[in-house]
Design a protein around this motif. Structure first.
Motif, short mmCIF file in Angstrom:
data_model
loop_
_atom_site.label_atom_id
_atom_site.label_comp_id
_atom_site.label_asym_id
_atom_site.label_seq_id
_atom_site.Cartn_x
_atom_site.Cartn_y
_atom_site.Cartn_z
N LEU A 107 0.83 -1.21 0.00
CA LEU A 107 0.00 0.00 0.00
C LEU A 107 0.86 1.26 0.00
CD1 LEU A 107 -2.79 -1.09 2.53
CD2 LEU A 107 -2.88 -1.10 0.04
N LEU A 108 1.92 1.27 0.79
CA LEU A 108 2.79 2.44 0.81
C LEU A 108 3.51 2.64 -0.53
CD1 LEU A 108 4.38 2.03 4.37
CD2 LEU A 108 2.84 3.86 3.63
N SER A 114 1.67 6.98 -6.60
CA SER A 114 0.38 7.57 -6.97
C SER A 114 0.57 8.98 -7.51
CB SER A 114 -0.54 7.59 -5.75
OG SER A 114 -1.72 8.34 -6.01
N PRO A 115 -0.30 9.41 -8.42
CA PRO A 115 -0.22 10.81 -8.89
C PRO A 115 -0.66 11.83 -7.84
CG PRO A 115 -2.07 9.67 -9.92
CD PRO A 115 -1.29 8.63 -9.17
N SER A 116 -1.28 11.36 -6.74
CA SER A 116 -1.74 12.28 -5.70
C SER A 116 -0.55 12.77 -4.87
CB SER A 116 -2.74 11.58 -4.78
OG SER A 116 -3.04 12.39 -3.67
N VAL A 122 2.68 11.52 2.30
CA VAL A 122 2.43 10.70 3.50
C VAL A 122 3.27 9.43 3.45
CG1 VAL A 122 0.70 9.35 4.73
CG2 VAL A 122 0.14 11.64 3.90
N SER A 123 3.34 8.80 2.29
CA SER A 123 4.13 7.58 2.17
C SER A 123 5.61 7.86 2.40
CB SER A 123 3.92 6.96 0.78
OG SER A 123 4.75 5.84 0.61
N TRP A 124 6.10 8.96 1.85
CA TRP A 124 7.52 9.29 2.01
C TRP A 124 7.85 9.58 3.47
CZ3 TRP A 124 10.37 13.35 3.88
CH2 TRP A 124 11.74 13.33 3.58
N VAL A 125 6.98 10.35 4.16
CA VAL A 125 7.23 10.69 5.56
C VAL A 125 7.19 9.44 6.43
CG1 VAL A 125 6.30 11.93 7.55
CG2 VAL A 125 6.42 13.06 5.33
N ARG A 194 8.45 -1.02 -4.14
CA ARG A 194 8.56 0.08 -5.11
C ARG A 194 9.70 -0.16 -6.09
NH1 ARG A 194 10.92 5.34 -5.51
NH2 ARG A 194 12.21 4.88 -3.69
N GLY A 195 10.84 -0.63 -5.59
CA GLY A 195 11.95 -0.94 -6.49
C GLY A 195 11.59 -2.05 -7.47
N GLY A 196 10.84 -3.06 -7.00
CA GLY A 196 10.43 -4.12 -7.91
C GLY A 196 9.46 -3.64 -8.97
N LEU A 197 8.53 -2.77 -8.60
CA LEU A 197 7.60 -2.23 -9.59
C LEU A 197 8.30 -1.35 -10.61
CD1 LEU A 197 4.59 -1.31 -7.25
CD2 LEU A 197 4.80 -3.28 -8.76
#
Length: 334
Positions: A107-108, A114-116, A122-125, A194-197
């Motif tokens: 999810l993170l 995400s384009p949002s 929020v994910s980065w923090v 994220r790296g895999g995607l």
């Protein structure tokens, strides 16, 4: 003296081709098929191998013969009920934390891509925070969370609460351990996912979009299976670290494998070393099982990406046995 047209000119008796000497090339004394190709001599490799074998033998001899390790006490403690109960708790904490951490990481990672801008921020923090704070600090903070918030509620911000929970009843030792490990694991798993995607070729996304496939189907059936080839080995490293990280739940009063060993070590101070060896042996077994599962999962998802799948240990053993038999037959024939 002229020759008739079409006649051959002869300068002497014909010489067989085998009788023509070959300058610099001695005549072979045996058939080419019977010759053996000798490998290049590498004395340095043999010297290093001998040194390594001597060191391994010394270490093994020291482990077996040193009375300080008390191997008889090791055998006594290895399958004791207290140790097995702690091992069961370790497995439970690892399973729950791994599943919830991987789900949170996915999810993170999706929020980070995400384009949002709000979801990305929020994910980065979240990832930055939990990768910066040590795991033991997170566990101790959650263990004392009831001192900050005695009740938890859901409702309208700055308004009435619809649901109220007693934090002291919810925050059991198992819950604190699983939540703390899951929060920490999700931060690292998000970067792995994220790296895999991002490792999936952009052409795969474009081809799936050109076929008119829905985004959910594209992700579940095309993008994510290809990303797993990169995700699996990296996340298994995280899973092995999680198995070892469960030893920290001892500090929140949960007697896992390490906690059981520690408590029995304080009761039986003469058996501290064999008890630590028991914990070490069980952690080695758990990580070895995970590594075996990793091999077969990687092998499964490498289909279509490699021309030939990597051989399994059984296939390697059979191949080595066939090579040995063929070598013995060649040696016998020569």
């Amino acid at each position: 003296m002229s020759q008739p047209p079409g006649s051959a000119v002869s300068f002497g008796p014909a010489t067989p081709a085998d009788a023509i000497p070959r300058t610099g090339l001695p005549a072979p004394s045996e058939p080419v098929a019977a010759r053996r190709v000798l490998p290049l001599r590498r004395p340095g490799r043999w010297i290093v191998t001998a040194v390594v074998l001597v060191l391994v033998a010394q270490i093994a001899h020291g482990l077996v013969t040193n009375p300080f390790y008390q191997w008889d006490r090791f055998r006594y403690w290895f399958l004791r009920p207290a140790v097995l109960d702690g091992l069961l708790i370790t497995l439970e904490v690892t399973l729950y934390s791994a599943l919830s951490g991987l789900l949170g990481g996915i999810l993170l990672a999706l929020a980070r891509l995400s384009p949002s801008p709000v979801l990305r921020a929020v994910s980065w923090v979240y990832t930055w925070l939990f990768r910066s704070v040590p795991l033991i600090v997170v566990l101790l903070f959650l263990y004392n969370f009831s001192a900050l918030y005695q009740t938890l509620s859901l409702g309208v911000p700055f308004g009435p609460a619809f649901l109220t929970f007693d934090e002291s009843r919810l925050a059991t030792d198992m819950a604190v351990a699983v939540v703390g490990l899951s929060l920490n694991e999700a931060a690292y798993a998000s970067e792995v996912v994220r790296g895999g995607l991002l490792s999936v070729d952009q052409g795969q996304h474009e081809a799936a979009a050109a076929l008119g496939l829905p985004k959910r189907y594209r992700f579940a059936r095309i993008v994510f299976p290809q990303a797993l080839r990169s995700i699996v080995p990296n996340y298994v490293n995280q899973l092995i670290g999680l198995i070892k990280g469960t030893s920290l739940v001892f500090y929140v009063s949960l007697l896992d494998l390490f906690g059981s060993v520690q408590s029995m070590g304080s009761t039986y101070p003469g058996d501290i070393v064999p008890l630590l060896l028991v914990a070490t042996a069980w952690y080695l077994i758990l990580t070895s099982v995970v590594s075996v599962v990793q091999f077969y999962v990687e092998r499964h998802y490498s289909r279509g990406a490699l021309r030939t799948l990597p051989p399994t240990p059984l296939q390697k053993a059979r191949s080595g046995l066939r090579d040995l038999r063929a070598r013995i037959r060649r040696e016998t024939a020569v």
